[in-house]
Design a protein around this motif. Sequence first.
Motif, short mmCIF file in Angstrom:
data_model
loop_
_atom_site.label_atom_id
_atom_site.label_comp_id
_atom_site.label_asym_id
_atom_site.label_seq_id
_atom_site.Cartn_x
_atom_site.Cartn_y
_atom_site.Cartn_z
N SER A 35 -46.84 42.54 -8.05
CA SER A 35 -45.91 42.57 -6.90
C SER A 35 -45.20 41.35 -6.52
O SER A 35 -45.43 40.36 -7.10
CB SER A 35 -46.86 43.01 -5.66
OG SER A 35 -47.21 44.59 -6.07
N SER A 52 -45.38 46.69 -6.43
CA SER A 52 -44.38 46.87 -5.25
C SER A 52 -43.60 45.68 -4.92
O SER A 52 -43.85 44.59 -5.39
CB SER A 52 -45.31 47.17 -4.04
OG SER A 52 -46.06 48.49 -4.27
N ARG A 53 -42.73 45.62 -4.17
CA ARG A 53 -41.86 44.61 -3.62
C ARG A 53 -41.74 44.67 -2.15
O ARG A 53 -41.18 45.54 -1.55
CB ARG A 53 -40.48 44.79 -4.35
CG ARG A 53 -39.58 43.49 -4.08
CD ARG A 53 -38.24 43.59 -5.11
NE ARG A 53 -37.70 42.52 -4.81
CZ ARG A 53 -37.59 41.06 -5.33
NH1 ARG A 53 -38.56 41.14 -6.38
NH2 ARG A 53 -36.72 40.01 -5.08
N GLU A 55 -39.68 42.35 0.45
CA GLU A 55 -38.56 41.62 0.60
C GLU A 55 -38.75 40.36 1.45
O GLU A 55 -38.28 39.22 1.28
CB GLU A 55 -37.31 42.23 0.96
CG GLU A 55 -36.87 43.24 -0.14
CD GLU A 55 -36.47 42.59 -1.63
OE1 GLU A 55 -35.84 41.25 -1.36
OE2 GLU A 55 -36.43 42.97 -2.75
N HIS A 68 -46.05 51.32 -5.95
CA HIS A 68 -44.70 51.59 -6.27
C HIS A 68 -43.89 51.85 -5.29
O HIS A 68 -43.29 52.84 -5.05
CB HIS A 68 -44.59 52.78 -7.24
CG HIS A 68 -45.38 52.67 -8.71
ND1 HIS A 68 -44.70 51.97 -9.69
CD2 HIS A 68 -46.42 53.06 -9.11
CE1 HIS A 68 -45.37 51.85 -10.71
NE2 HIS A 68 -46.57 52.56 -10.69
N TYR A 70 -40.89 49.92 -2.41
CA TYR A 70 -39.89 48.87 -2.26
C TYR A 70 -39.70 49.06 -0.59
O TYR A 70 -39.09 49.80 -0.17
CB TYR A 70 -38.85 49.30 -3.09
CG TYR A 70 -37.60 48.24 -2.64
CD1 TYR A 70 -37.35 46.90 -3.24
CD2 TYR A 70 -36.70 48.48 -1.54
CE1 TYR A 70 -36.47 46.19 -2.82
CE2 TYR A 70 -35.83 47.53 -1.28
CZ TYR A 70 -35.81 46.28 -1.84
OH TYR A 70 -34.57 45.58 -1.52
N ARG A 92 -38.72 54.05 -1.64
CA ARG A 92 -37.68 52.92 -0.91
C ARG A 92 -38.02 53.29 0.99
O ARG A 92 -37.62 54.28 1.17
CB ARG A 92 -36.56 53.23 -1.33
CG ARG A 92 -36.46 52.80 -2.84
CD ARG A 92 -34.84 52.66 -3.28
NE ARG A 92 -34.90 52.42 -4.66
CZ ARG A 92 -35.21 51.22 -5.47
NH1 ARG A 92 -35.37 50.06 -4.68
NH2 ARG A 92 -35.10 51.05 -6.50
#
Length: 148
Positions: A35, A52-53, A55, A68, A70, A92
Amino acid sequence: MVPKSASLSRYAVVRPKTQIGENVLVAQRAYLENSFLGKGANAQENCYIINSRLEGNNVSAHGAKLVHAYLAKNVFVGFNSFLRGAFEFPLRVGEGVIVMPHTIIDIDHPLEIPEAHLVWGLIRNREELVTNSMPIELEALSSEVCLK
């Protein structure tokens, strides 16, 4: 490599392929795998974040699970919430979204939560997103806070 400005508990588990940005907090019993946690993000106690990301300036409150997913900037994920996308279609979440505590977002088709929304309950598809979300006006909230 963990930046000097990040705080990583020795009781957290950080697996390979995980990137930690500046001013990130990873609390005890958090689990991170494959991640990205951008500047100012956090993973509080008992969080599970895999594939996962985040920001930046994201809050993953105690017990949040992200798989999974974002997350754009400035997303709050409430206590014990569960957000699960899939490799083929990651979930998302738009900028400024607030995911209320104990929310379950468990999708088997692509789903994007628009920016500046409040979401709650059980969300498995677009129809449930419509009934379990509402837009929030970030400018109005900012000016109210400034007036106090």
